[in-house]
Motif scaffolding. Structure first.
Motif, short mmCIF file in Angstrom:
data_model
loop_
_atom_site.label_atom_id
_atom_site.label_comp_id
_atom_site.label_asym_id
_atom_site.label_seq_id
_atom_site.Cartn_x
_atom_site.Cartn_y
_atom_site.Cartn_z
N ALA A 9 0.87 -1.17 0.00
CA ALA A 9 0.00 0.00 0.00
C ALA A 9 0.91 1.22 0.00
O ALA A 9 2.07 1.14 0.40
N PRO A 10 0.40 2.37 -0.45
CA PRO A 10 1.25 3.56 -0.46
C PRO A 10 1.67 3.97 0.95
O PRO A 10 0.94 3.74 1.92
N ARG A 11 2.84 4.54 1.06
CA ARG A 11 3.32 5.01 2.36
C ARG A 11 2.36 6.07 2.91
O ARG A 11 1.85 6.90 2.16
N PRO A 12 2.12 6.03 4.22
CA PRO A 12 1.31 7.10 4.83
C PRO A 12 1.97 8.46 4.58
O PRO A 12 3.20 8.55 4.48
N VAL A 13 1.16 9.50 4.49
CA VAL A 13 1.70 10.84 4.23
C VAL A 13 2.08 11.55 5.53
O VAL A 13 2.49 12.70 5.50
N GLY A 14 1.99 10.86 6.64
CA GLY A 14 2.37 11.42 7.94
C GLY A 14 2.95 10.35 8.83
O GLY A 14 3.20 9.22 8.40
N ALA A 15 3.13 10.71 10.09
CA ALA A 15 3.73 9.80 11.07
C ALA A 15 2.65 8.93 11.71
O ALA A 15 2.25 9.15 12.85
N TYR A 16 2.18 7.95 10.97
CA TYR A 16 1.17 7.02 11.47
C TYR A 16 1.27 5.71 10.69
O TYR A 16 1.79 5.68 9.58
N PRO A 17 0.78 4.61 11.27
CA PRO A 17 0.84 3.32 10.59
C PRO A 17 -0.31 3.15 9.61
O PRO A 17 -1.29 3.92 9.65
N HIS A 18 -0.23 2.13 8.79
CA HIS A 18 -1.36 1.81 7.92
C HIS A 18 -2.57 1.39 8.74
O HIS A 18 -3.71 1.71 8.40
N ALA A 19 -2.30 0.67 9.82
CA ALA A 19 -3.40 0.18 10.66
C ALA A 19 -2.89 -0.10 12.06
O ALA A 19 -1.68 -0.24 12.29
N ARG A 20 -3.84 -0.21 12.98
CA ARG A 20 -3.50 -0.57 14.35
C ARG A 20 -4.57 -1.53 14.85
O ARG A 20 -5.77 -1.26 14.73
N ARG A 21 -4.09 -2.63 15.41
CA ARG A 21 -5.00 -3.62 15.96
C ARG A 21 -5.06 -3.47 17.47
O ARG A 21 -4.03 -3.40 18.14
N VAL A 22 -6.28 -3.42 17.99
CA VAL A 22 -6.53 -3.37 19.42
C VAL A 22 -7.55 -4.47 19.71
O VAL A 22 -8.71 -4.35 19.32
N GLY A 23 -7.09 -5.52 20.36
CA GLY A 23 -7.97 -6.67 20.58
C GLY A 23 -8.40 -7.25 19.25
O GLY A 23 -7.57 -7.54 18.39
N ASN A 24 -9.69 -7.39 19.08
CA ASN A 24 -10.22 -7.93 17.82
C ASN A 24 -10.56 -6.86 16.80
O ASN A 24 -11.04 -7.17 15.72
N LEU A 25 -10.32 -5.61 17.13
CA LEU A 25 -10.63 -4.52 16.21
C LEU A 25 -9.38 -4.07 15.48
O LEU A 25 -8.31 -3.91 16.07
N LEU A 26 -9.52 -3.82 14.20
CA LEU A 26 -8.46 -3.30 13.36
C LEU A 26 -8.91 -1.95 12.82
O LEU A 26 -9.95 -1.85 12.17
N PHE A 27 -8.15 -0.91 13.12
CA PHE A 27 -8.45 0.45 12.67
C PHE A 27 -7.48 0.83 11.56
O PHE A 27 -6.27 0.89 11.81
N LEU A 28 -7.98 1.07 10.37
CA LEU A 28 -7.13 1.51 9.28
C LEU A 28 -7.04 3.03 9.31
O LEU A 28 -8.05 3.73 9.51
N SER A 29 -5.82 3.55 9.12
CA SER A 29 -5.65 4.99 8.94
C SER A 29 -6.31 5.35 7.61
O SER A 29 -6.60 4.48 6.79
N GLY A 30 -6.54 6.63 7.38
CA GLY A 30 -7.12 7.06 6.12
C GLY A 30 -6.33 6.51 4.95
O GLY A 30 -5.10 6.64 4.91
N VAL A 31 -7.02 5.88 4.00
CA VAL A 31 -6.37 5.26 2.84
C VAL A 31 -6.80 6.02 1.60
O VAL A 31 -7.98 6.18 1.33
N GLY A 32 -5.81 6.46 0.84
CA GLY A 32 -6.08 7.18 -0.40
C GLY A 32 -5.77 6.33 -1.62
O GLY A 32 -5.35 5.17 -1.49
N PRO A 33 -5.91 6.92 -2.81
CA PRO A 33 -5.74 6.15 -4.04
C PRO A 33 -4.34 6.21 -4.68
O PRO A 33 -4.19 5.89 -5.86
N ARG A 34 -3.33 6.60 -3.91
CA ARG A 34 -1.98 6.59 -4.51
C ARG A 34 -1.52 5.15 -4.72
O ARG A 34 -1.86 4.27 -3.95
N ARG A 35 -0.72 4.95 -5.75
CA ARG A 35 -0.16 3.62 -6.02
C ARG A 35 1.06 3.41 -5.14
O ARG A 35 1.89 4.31 -4.99
N ALA A 36 1.22 2.20 -4.62
CA ALA A 36 2.37 1.88 -3.77
C ALA A 36 3.68 1.95 -4.57
O ALA A 36 4.70 2.39 -4.04
N ALA A 37 3.66 1.54 -5.81
CA ALA A 37 4.89 1.42 -6.60
C ALA A 37 5.55 2.77 -6.90
O ALA A 37 6.78 2.88 -6.84
#
Length: 138
Positions: A9-37
């Motif tokens: 996936a494209p690199r985040p545009v700030g200091a945050y992960p793609h996602a964070r798992r807390v227990g059984n919940l997975l929270f994705l940071s905002g995902v945009g349409p940039r290409r990873a490559a």
């Protein structure tokens, strides 16, 4: 708690992960349409001065959905695990019908709640961004 980052996936545009798992919940940071490559936004059209003059919402929808799928897969999940999706569109009037059709095609059989919000702009030259929450069984 654990964080998730992926080269698919494209690199985040700030200091945050793609996602964070807390227990059984997975929270994705905002995902945009940039290409990873190459970090490019598919469908964006720029003039000779580098000013954005147009975009293709269909291309951006397809890429942002693929990016969400990449982050989910890196987290051990699939689109079937999604429980809540918030979608941000920079031009609700122009883009909603195309986005809604693309969403219905990609998320077939996914019973996630969804909210679509019209906003003025996003921090990079993109027309759509998704914020997702997924449930992952232990």
């Amino acid at each position: 708690m654990s964080t998730v980052n992926t080269d698919n996936a494209p690199r985040p545009v700030g200091a945050y992960p793609h996602a964070r798992r807390v227990g059984n919940l997975l929270f994705l940071s905002g995902v945009g349409p940039r290409r990873a490559a190459d970090n490019a936004v598919p469908g964006n059209v720029f003039d000779e001065h580098g000013t954005l003059v147009g975009y293709d919402i269909q291309s951006q929808c397809e890429q942002v959905f693929a990016n969400v799928q990449a982050v989910l897969e890196a987290s051990g999940a699939t689109i079937a695990n999604l429980v809540d999706i918030t979608v941000y569109l920079t031009d609700m009037t122009r883009d909603f019908a195309t986005y809604n059709a693309a969403y219905a095609k990609f998320f077939t059989g996914v019973d996630a709640c969804r909210t679509t919000v019209g906003i003025d702009c996003l921090p990079t030259p993109i027309a759509i961004e998704l914020k997702c929450v997924a449930w992952i069984d232990s």
